[in-house]
Design an enzyme around this catalytic site. Structure first.
Site, mmCIF file in Angstrom:
data_model
loop_
_atom_site.group_PDB
_atom_site.id
_atom_site.type_symbol
_atom_site.label_atom_id
_atom_site.label_comp_id
_atom_site.label_asym_id
_atom_site.label_seq_id
_atom_site.Cartn_x
_atom_site.Cartn_y
_atom_site.Cartn_z
ATOM 1 N N ASP A 58 0.873 -1.177 0.000
ATOM 2 C CA ASP A 58 0.000 0.000 0.000
ATOM 3 C C ASP A 58 0.912 1.229 0.000
ATOM 4 O OD1 ASP A 58 -1.638 2.122 0.540
ATOM 5 O OD2 ASP A 58 -2.619 1.202 2.290
ATOM 6 N N HIS A 59 0.908 1.924 -1.120
ATOM 7 C CA HIS A 59 1.872 3.015 -1.269
ATOM 8 C C HIS A 59 1.581 4.181 -0.326
ATOM 9 C CE1 HIS A 59 5.250 4.874 -3.037
ATOM 10 N NE2 HIS A 59 5.127 4.390 -4.269
ATOM 11 N N ARG A 60 0.446 4.166 0.296
ATOM 12 C CA ARG A 60 0.153 5.248 1.234
ATOM 13 C C ARG A 60 1.042 5.136 2.477
ATOM 14 N NH1 ARG A 60 -6.113 4.376 2.113
ATOM 15 N NH2 ARG A 60 -5.210 2.329 2.527
#
Lengths: 436, 327
Positions: A408-410
């Site tokens: 999850d690039h967040r």
């Protein structure tokens, strides 16, 4: 208090009147006895007087419209008064009156098409027919239409019936379904494609209806939420598992001799991930938008995806970093068995901080998994392949396995994910470290 | 296969069964020397002699009762009514003796008998000679009722009726006696009682119609086809036991049904069929079941009135469009 102005009976034979002209404007103050409009009856055009004082809050009918006796023409009252209750009451009344009229006019079986114009495919949901007293008007629908609506989860109140007396019939359900279908399926309206007969629409293809189980619904909701909200990216590494395979074989020889459960390759990976997570707490984390923070979890709980006939579940190995391989093997086996028997308790599926998914047993070399929210990552495990590898300048047989990490690039950046994956790889390539 | 008239098909069935089984005989008014009022039994007296083709006085109650007695004693009579309107004179024999003796004797007696003859209206015959009796006789448990629509069915069904061990009311039609059609000549060609025939497959509406009404249904199906609608036509062939399964299966596909029935509407075959449909296929119905029947009066004599009285193709066509919700 707002006062309704109704169409009066202006002659003995009058049944309805046409409002020919308005003589006052909305917002204008009138007094009892004032003429506010002209009405044409079956006999003559006559003046419409009001019997009360007040402001003309709303002209309900336009010039040229016909109104039955007792129908609402206008609303009087004081500036700013709420007139919605009156409007609702009269719209309910008018419908009731219309229905009564038709059932009297039409003999039981000879239900001629009624005045209600067909509005097939207009795309607009129809407001619920709610009578003024709050009682819901009976929706007329054929038994088949009711059954289909139930099957497809359609609300009959949102569907305009085109049968006699507004009855909802099969074609109305089909039209509603056609509107519901995602636009992707009805785009490219080339001239040739336009007049396709309705029998070719997907709704009419033969099919078997499979009910959506609660589990399927949960999978759909959670995974869609994950994939749509968490920007996924993927990292793949090819792990040399020659040593790990041999290591596992040794362990299992011991296990068999001692009567302990065998250790699966997946158990090695669970342990490797757990240890790697200890070194990379930024992976053992969740991006929590609602709470406005990223949480790095202080415990390491590994979810292991288990495929079932009707879906999949992820039982959780708690504190996997603190457990020995034997214990991980034992717990995983017990939980998977419980899952297959559908005896898994909710708490046994909750609280994973990281998840793995293994399709190696199906010969899948590599794949990308959807993150199990609210985890930051999921590891997709491929099959162990026998491949030629170059060692000391020589081509020799080797064993390789691809691991793909979805991040999850967040919360996880590329380099962060790569460092974690590298650590997992090291554990598997030097598996004795798993014992330390 | 051979091309035969309806009357010839019935005759062939009787001849084959009489040759096959000497217990079978024919009895009725004018069946012998006159060769049948409608020439159904033409040549049969000559072929089988007066012991097996028996002319009777005008006494329906008498010869119907004689037939039942013969059946009780092991013979297999075919009793011809010149028209089923005259069967009312023998009503007690049919509905009390034929229908109930097997039941009341605890199964000790079988009544293998066929009552056959023309049924229903046939033009300007006036009220007392125009009754459709299928609704009346199918009311009684213990009677089987058959009403074929074409020569081939007539032959196959009559042979089954003659071989059946229960009393069968076999309803023909004056207007159809001359109708020609292909008929199976196999002496073992039997059509089971209680089995409907899907005469034409369709998707949009099911039309159920027996006997003469069947031909109305086929005409309506043609008209609808010309407009792009496909009607499924089901000929029940046997009124009792009625093949509801076939009708219900069809309605599960078409979701609509029109029944054409020459009976008067009240408590008629179509009433029962419509009831069974709503009970068995309620969730599949997209429209109320409609029916097209004779008017609810005695049959008139005047030509224009009898035409108006009978179920018409126009009315059936309109009913089909109504259940399909098309104008």
């Amino acid at each position: 208090m707002a006062i309704p102005v109704e169409m009066p009976k202006m002659s003995d034979t009058m049944e309805e009147g046409v409002l020919v002209a308005w003589l006052v404007e909305e917002g204008q103050r009138v007094s009892a006895g004032d003429v506010i409009a002209q009405v044409e009856t079956d006999k003559a055009t006559m003046d419409l007087e009001v019997y009360d004082d007040g402001v003309l809050l709303k002209k309900v009918v336009q010039e040229g419209e016909s109104v039955p006796i007792g129908g609402l023409i206008a609303v009087l009252g004081e500036e700013g008064e709420d007139i919605s209750e009156i409007l609702a009451r009269y719209s309910g009344k008018q419908e009731a009156a219309a229905e009564q009229g038709t059932s009297e006019a039409a003999p039981a079986e000879a239900t001629a098409p009624q005045a209600k114009p067909a509005q097939v495919g207009d795309g607009a949901p129809v407001p619920a027919m709610t009578a003024g007293d709050g009682a819901e008007a009976r929706i007329k629908a054929s038994p088949l239409a009711r059954k289909l609506a139930k099957e497809y989860g359609l609300d009959l109140r949102t569907i305009q019936g085109t049968g006699p007396e507004g009855r909802i019939v099969r074609r109305d359900i089909e039209a509603a379904l056609a509107r519901q279908r995602p636009p992707a399926e009805v785009v490219t309206p080339t001239p040739e494609a336009a007049p396709v007969p309705t029998s070719a629409t997907p709704a009419e293809l033969p099919y078997e209806a499979v009910p959506i189980t609660p589990m399927r619904r949960t999978i759909a909701r959670r995974l869609a939420q994950s994939k749509f909200t968490a920007p996924h990216f993927y990292l793949t590494v090819d792990v040399d598992v020659e040593k790990a395979v041999a290591f596992r074989q040794q362990l299992n020889e011991l296990a068999e001799a001692q009567g302990r459960p065998r250790i699966s390759f997946n158990d090695l990976i669970t342990k490797a991930c757990a240890l790697a997570l200890r070194q990379h707490p930024e992976i053992n984390a969740s991006y929590l938008e609602q709470e406005g923070e990223i949480r790095r979890w202080k415990e390491i709980h590994i979810g292991v995806a288990v495929a079932l006939e009707e879906g999949l579940v992820t039982p959780v190995i708690r504190n996997a970093d603190q457990k020995g391989l034997g214990q991980i093997a034992e717990e995983t086996r017990a939980l998977a068995e419980k899952a297959r028997q559908r005896k898994l308790q909710p708490q046994e599926m909750e609280g994973a901080t990281f998840t793995t998914s293994n399709l190696g047993m199906y010969g899948i070399e590599e794949f990308t998994a959807i993150i199990n929210p609210p985890n930051a990552c999921i590891l997709a495990i491929g099959a162990i392949r026998e491949v030629p590898v170059v060692k000391n300048g020589m081509i020799v047989p080797g064993k390789r396995m691809r691991l793909t990490l979805s991040c999850d690039h967040r919360v996880v950046d590329g380099a962060t994910g790569a460092r974690f994956l590298k650590t997992v790889q090291q554990y598997l390539e030097e598996p004795l470290n798993l014992l330390l | 296969m051979a091309i035969m008239q309806f009357r010839e098909a019935i005759r062939a069935a009787m001849i084959e069964e009489m040759e096959r089984d000497e217990r079978v005989f024919l009895i009725g008014e004018e069946v012998g020397q006159y060769d049948g009022a409608y020439k159904v039994s033409e040549g049969m007296l000559k072929r089988f002699g007066p012991k097996r083709v028996i002319d009777t006085p005008i006494s329906e109650a008498g010869f119907a009762g004689l037939g039942i007695g013969a059946a009780l004693n092991g013979l297999r009579p075919i009793v011809e009514f010149m028209t089923f309107n005259f069967s009312f004179v023998a009503f007690d024999q049919l509905v009390n003796n034929a229908a109930k003796i097997r039941y009341m004797s605890g199964g000790q007696f079988k009544i293998p008998i066929v009552f056959r003859g023309p049924n229903g209206a046939a033009g300007q015959l006036a009220a007392t000679h125009s009754t459709s009796t299928e609704s009346i006789y199918s009311y009684f448990p213990g009677l089987k009722v058959v009403a074929p629509s074409n020569p081939d069915d007539a032959k196959g069904l009559l042979k089954s009726a003659i071989r059946d061990d229960d009393p069968v009311i076999f309803l023909e039609s004056e207007l159809m006696y001359g109708m020609r059609g292909e008929v199976n000549e196999d002496p073992e060609y039997l059509i089971p009682l209680g089995k409907a025939r899907i005469a034409r497959e369709g998707e949009d509406v099911t039309i159920v119609a027996h006997s003469k009404s069947y031909w109305i249904a086929m005409e309506v199906a043609d008209r609808l086809a010309a407009e792009g609608y496909s009607a499924e036509v089901i000929d029940p062939r046997t009124i009792r036991p009625f093949d509801f399964d076939t009708v219900v299966q069809s309605i599960k596909k078409t979701n609509r049904c029109v029944i054409i029935d020459e009976s008067n509407p009240f408590a008629s075959v179509s009433s029962e069929v419509a009831f069974q449909i709503q009970q068995r296929a309620f969730d599949y119905l997209d429209a109320p079941v409609l029916r097209v029947t004779a008017k609810d009066t005695p049959a008139p004599y005047a030509k224009n009135l009898i035409e108006y009285y009978m179920p018409s193709a126009d009315a059936a066509y309109e009913a089909c469009k109504q259940v399909m919700y098309v104008d």
